[in-house]
Design a protein around this motif. Sequence first.
Motif, PDB file in Angstrom:
ATOM      1  N   GLN A 255      -0.374   3.240   2.323  1.00 60.15           N
ATOM      2  CA  GLN A 255       0.428   4.411   2.653  1.00 60.15           C
ATOM      3  C   GLN A 255       1.566   4.553   1.645  1.00 60.15           C
ATOM      4  OE1 GLN A 255       1.438   4.748   6.838  1.00 60.15           O
ATOM      5  NE2 GLN A 255      -0.324   3.516   7.415  1.00 60.15           N
ATOM      6  N   THR A 256       1.196   4.733   0.417  1.00 54.63           N
ATOM      7  CA  THR A 256       2.157   4.838  -0.681  1.00 54.63           C
ATOM      8  C   THR A 256       1.586   5.775  -1.735  1.00 54.63           C
ATOM      9  OG1 THR A 256       3.557   3.505  -2.151  1.00 54.63           O
ATOM     10  CG2 THR A 256       1.248   2.878  -2.008  1.00 54.63           C
ATOM     11  N   PRO A 257       2.404   6.525  -2.458  1.00 50.78           N
ATOM     12  CA  PRO A 257       3.857   6.560  -2.376  1.00 50.78           C
ATOM     13  C   PRO A 257       4.339   7.361  -1.166  1.00 50.78           C
ATOM     14  CG  PRO A 257       3.115   8.088  -4.039  1.00 50.78           C
ATOM     15  CD  PRO A 257       1.886   7.352  -3.565  1.00 50.78           C
ATOM     16  N   ALA A 258       5.497   6.996  -0.651  1.00 44.41           N
ATOM     17  CA  ALA A 258       6.019   7.621   0.560  1.00 44.41           C
ATOM     18  C   ALA A 258       6.266   9.107   0.373  1.00 44.41           C
ATOM     19  CB  ALA A 258       7.316   6.921   0.973  1.00 44.41           C
ATOM     20  N   ALA A 259       6.689   9.505  -0.823  1.00 44.27           N
ATOM     21  CA  ALA A 259       6.957  10.922  -1.065  1.00 44.27           C
ATOM     22  C   ALA A 259       5.690  11.755  -0.859  1.00 44.27           C
ATOM     23  CB  ALA A 259       7.503  11.116  -2.475  1.00 44.27           C
TER      24      ALA A 259
ATOM     25  N   HIS B  47      10.493   3.556  -5.168  1.00 44.70           N
ATOM     26  CA  HIS B  47       9.722   2.325  -5.008  1.00 44.70           C
ATOM     27  C   HIS B  47       8.244   2.620  -4.779  1.00 44.70           C
ATOM     28  CE1 HIS B  47       8.615  -1.713  -3.534  1.00 44.70           C
ATOM     29  NE2 HIS B  47       9.662  -2.109  -4.206  1.00 44.70           N
ATOM     30  N   GLY B  48       7.946   3.767  -4.172  1.00 46.68           N
ATOM     31  CA  GLY B  48       6.546   4.156  -4.017  1.00 46.68           C
ATOM     32  C   GLY B  48       5.863   4.340  -5.353  1.00 46.68           C
ATOM     33  N   ILE B  49       6.592   4.903  -6.310  1.00 44.88           N
ATOM     34  CA  ILE B  49       6.051   5.074  -7.658  1.00 44.88           C
ATOM     35  C   ILE B  49       5.887   3.708  -8.320  1.00 44.88           C
ATOM     36  CG2 ILE B  49       6.487   6.075  -9.927  1.00 44.88           C
ATOM     37  CD1 ILE B  49       8.070   8.285  -8.497  1.00 44.88           C
ATOM     38  N   ILE B  50       6.865   2.829  -8.111  1.00 37.54           N
ATOM     39  CA  ILE B  50       6.751   1.457  -8.631  1.00 37.54           C
ATOM     40  C   ILE B  50       5.512   0.782  -8.063  1.00 37.54           C
ATOM     41  CG2 ILE B  50       7.814  -0.844  -8.557  1.00 37.54           C
ATOM     42  CD1 ILE B  50      10.542   0.516  -8.702  1.00 37.54           C
ATOM     43  N   ASN B  51       5.245   0.986  -6.775  1.00 41.01           N
ATOM     44  CA  ASN B  51       4.067   0.386  -6.136  1.00 41.01           C
ATOM     45  C   ASN B  51       2.775   0.855  -6.789  1.00 41.01           C
ATOM     46  OD1 ASN B  51       4.888  -1.448  -4.176  1.00 41.01           O
ATOM     47  ND2 ASN B  51       5.261   0.142  -2.663  1.00 41.01           N
ATOM     48  N   VAL B  52       2.704   2.150  -7.081  1.00 40.89           N
ATOM     49  CA  VAL B  52       1.488   2.693  -7.700  1.00 40.89           C
ATOM     50  C   VAL B  52       1.308   2.119  -9.096  1.00 40.89           C
ATOM     51  CG1 VAL B  52       0.374   4.793  -8.529  1.00 40.89           C
ATOM     52  CG2 VAL B  52       1.534   4.805  -6.324  1.00 40.89           C
ATOM     53  N   TYR B  53       2.399   2.067  -9.868  1.00 44.80           N
ATOM     54  CA  TYR B  53       2.310   1.500 -11.217  1.00 44.80           C
ATOM     55  C   TYR B  53       1.945   0.016 -11.154  1.00 44.80           C
ATOM     56  CZ  TYR B  53       3.529   0.229 -15.993  1.00 44.80           C
ATOM     57  OH  TYR B  53       3.476  -0.240 -17.285  1.00 44.80           O
ATOM     58  N   ALA B  54       2.527  -0.694 -10.176  1.00 45.86           N
ATOM     59  CA  ALA B  54       2.215  -2.115 -10.010  1.00 45.86           C
ATOM     60  C   ALA B  54       0.746  -2.315  -9.667  1.00 45.86           C
ATOM     61  CB  ALA B  54       3.099  -2.718  -8.920  1.00 45.86           C
ATOM     62  N   LEU B  55       0.190  -1.416  -8.866  1.00 44.74           N
ATOM     63  CA  LEU B  55      -1.227  -1.494  -8.515  1.00 44.74           C
ATOM     64  C   LEU B  55      -2.096  -1.385  -9.763  1.00 44.74           C
ATOM     65  CD1 LEU B  55      -3.610  -1.445  -6.505  1.00 44.74           C
ATOM     66  CD2 LEU B  55      -3.227   1.019  -6.249  1.00 44.74           C
ATOM     67  N   MET B  56      -1.708  -0.510 -10.667  1.00 40.82           N
ATOM     68  CA  MET B  56      -2.496  -0.294 -11.883  1.00 40.82           C
ATOM     69  C   MET B  56      -2.286  -1.401 -12.910  1.00 40.82           C
ATOM     70  SD  MET B  56      -2.220   3.859 -12.420  1.00 40.82           S
ATOM     71  CE  MET B  56      -0.440   3.839 -12.613  1.00 40.82           C
ATOM     72  N   THR B  57      -1.217  -2.190 -12.774  1.00 38.53           N
ATOM     73  CA  THR B  57      -0.914  -3.232 -13.762  1.00 38.53           C
ATOM     74  C   THR B  57      -0.796  -4.606 -13.102  1.00 38.53           C
ATOM     75  OG1 THR B  57       1.475  -2.826 -13.530  1.00 38.53           O
ATOM     76  CG2 THR B  57       0.304  -1.594 -15.240  1.00 38.53           C
ATOM     77  N   GLN B  58      -1.517  -4.798 -12.006  1.00 40.02           N
ATOM     78  CA  GLN B  58      -1.346  -6.022 -11.230  1.00 40.02           C
ATOM     79  C   GLN B  58      -1.775  -7.281 -11.961  1.00 40.02           C
ATOM     80  OE1 GLN B  58      -4.466  -6.513  -8.010  1.00 40.02           O
ATOM     81  NE2 GLN B  58      -4.725  -4.346  -8.464  1.00 40.02           N
ATOM     82  N   SER B  59      -2.543  -7.158 -13.017  1.00 39.23           N
ATOM     83  CA  SER B  59      -2.969  -8.343 -13.766  1.00 39.23           C
ATOM     84  C   SER B  59      -1.832  -8.926 -14.597  1.00 39.23           C
ATOM     85  CB  SER B  59      -4.150  -8.010 -14.677  1.00 39.23           C
ATOM     86  OG  SER B  59      -3.791  -6.996 -15.608  1.00 39.23           O
ATOM     87  N   ASN B  60      -0.754  -8.169 -14.744  1.00 39.94           N
ATOM     88  CA  ASN B  60       0.414  -8.660 -15.483  1.00 39.94           C
ATOM     89  C   ASN B  60       1.174  -9.643 -14.601  1.00 39.94           C
ATOM     90  OD1 ASN B  60       2.858  -9.002 -16.828  1.00 39.94           O
ATOM     91  ND2 ASN B  60       2.901  -6.897 -17.584  1.00 39.94           N
ATOM     92  N   THR B  61       1.294 -10.884 -15.042  1.00 38.89           N
ATOM     93  CA  THR B  61       1.907 -11.926 -14.203  1.00 38.89           C
ATOM     94  C   THR B  61       3.201 -12.473 -14.789  1.00 38.89           C
ATOM     95  OG1 THR B  61       0.583 -13.647 -15.273  1.00 38.89           O
ATOM     96  CG2 THR B  61      -0.310 -12.647 -13.268  1.00 38.89           C
ATOM     97  N   HIS B  62       3.785 -11.804 -15.808  1.00 37.74           N
ATOM     98  CA  HIS B  62       5.024 -12.345 -16.372  1.00 37.74           C
ATOM     99  C   HIS B  62       6.167 -12.157 -15.384  1.00 37.74           C
ATOM    100  CE1 HIS B  62       5.989  -8.136 -17.398  1.00 37.74           C
ATOM    101  NE2 HIS B  62       7.246  -8.549 -17.518  1.00 37.74           N
ATOM    102  N   TRP B  63       7.229 -12.954 -15.544  1.00 39.76           N
ATOM    103  CA  TRP B  63       8.313 -13.018 -14.568  1.00 39.76           C
ATOM    104  C   TRP B  63       9.197 -11.790 -14.583  1.00 39.76           C
ATOM    105  CZ3 TRP B  63      10.756 -17.789 -12.236  1.00 39.76           C
ATOM    106  CH2 TRP B  63       9.761 -18.726 -11.938  1.00 39.76           C
ATOM    107  N   GLY B  64       9.234 -11.047 -15.659  1.00 38.03           N
ATOM    108  CA  GLY B  64       9.975  -9.792 -15.692  1.00 38.03           C
ATOM    109  C   GLY B  64      11.462  -9.979 -15.894  1.00 38.03           C
ATOM    110  N   SER B  65      12.162 -10.596 -14.957  1.00 33.23           N
ATOM    111  CA  SER B  65      13.617 -10.704 -15.034  1.00 33.23           C
ATOM    112  C   SER B  65      14.089 -12.030 -15.628  1.00 33.23           C
ATOM    113  CB  SER B  65      14.236 -10.533 -13.640  1.00 33.23           C
ATOM    114  OG  SER B  65      13.788 -11.543 -12.767  1.00 33.23           O
ATOM    115  N   GLN B  66      13.153 -12.920 -15.996  1.00 31.80           N
ATOM    116  CA  GLN B  66      13.556 -14.210 -16.548  1.00 31.80           C
ATOM    117  C   GLN B  66      12.761 -14.518 -17.814  1.00 31.80           C
ATOM    118  OE1 GLN B  66      14.307 -17.580 -14.007  1.00 31.80           O
ATOM    119  NE2 GLN B  66      14.006 -16.379 -12.169  1.00 31.80           N
TER     120      GLN B  66
END
Length: 430
Positions: free
Chosen positions: A309-313, A376-395
């Motif tokens: 049930q995303t994106p919420a918009a 965040h709904g848009i982030i969820n959709v982008y994350a779904l399409m790039t879920q194979s990326n496993t880097h830490w992001g903020s570290q």
Amino acid sequence: MPVMDVDKVMLTVFTALFLLRYLRTVVSIFTFNLYQPKRIGDKPTYTSRDVTVVVPTTFKSETELTHCLRCIFACSPAAVLIVSSEANTHMIRSICGLKGFSRVKVLGVEKLNKRTQMIKALKEVETDIVVFADDDVFWPERYLDYLLAVFEDPSTGAGGTRQRVRRNPGFFTNVFNFLGISYLERRVWNNISTNAIDGSLSTLSGRTAAYRTHILQNLELYHWLERQNDDDKCLTRYVYSHGWNITIQSDPNAVLETTLEDNSKYIAQCMRWARGHWRGNFTVMKQESYWCSSRYWWGLYVIYIGQFQTPAALIDGFLFGLLAGAIHNSDHASTAYICLAAWIFFTKIVKLIPHFRRYPQDMMFIPVSIAFSYLHGIINVYALMTQSNTHWGSQKIERLQSARAQEEEIVLLLRNALGKSETQGEPVPD
């Protein structure tokens, strides 16, 4: 099709979608507020002397690690194992020695990887219960006593507690700190609500999680964990797939505090969490059967069906479109639109009410919170399409694996860390 029939069809679809989306919210309001904490018995099966605390750390902040250790030792565990990169074990041992932390064993790994660090520590555990804790969590008094109460049920194999992001000091905080607070408030609300109904849980957070040691202390788990990507989700899946329950302790005296990025790096954290969410859930759906069993029927609806049930918009916009198509000729159309908008507004803030009761001044961030929920709904959709990326992001793991200081700089860093840790406050119960 006659006009009246079209209106009825659209109203039916609207009602079905509305219930699918918001039934879980209505139910969660009751379950979150009515769920009873697990009480500490007069003669508890386990005490803090039956616990080994494992801290797999990247050693990003010596101040946070020192404060974390102070909170852990205040709860009197039998032993503490700290696992970090080999390059920084000497400095961590120096911190422990200077502070007088006893019962600490510092272990090192060549490359930082939380699962590798956990496995290294598990092989050293000699107590009945092992508690994994991140280095940026801060426990209140008697935290372990409340956490261990979940194991009075012999079918419980693992457990956790409520969590809260530490609010920056001062009357006003910044927007990223508030977004982190609201994220964890919502997550804890959802976890308690599903766990209260059928024992289901999306993920047992590794910020602090307790396990019966014999469940994890085996070669099967070690080999299996080494091949996975997401440690928290993997252990949750392992416990459930082996027939054990997971229980959340909701007692307000057992609320740990933690820190999240309070700057733009928070977005990278959200992306990493979202990718892990999709990746972990899809792995469970592909390889396990418990998620769709009658035992976890509510979790099936909330966690696995609800994730789509995303994106919420888009969903909320569709609801307004269906409502408009169903009642556009009605004299009460404007009232219906206002009621739907008011309901959506309520659902966006209801899970934050406990926080607003503590800090009413943060209500100024409500518009930002609602806007970010749609982002965040848009982030969820982008994350779904790039879920194979496993880097830490903020570290930056490569930097954290290297030595934090040269030999001659260690004493100064230790003094600064210990001085700052003494000024930090302890978590405060609700």
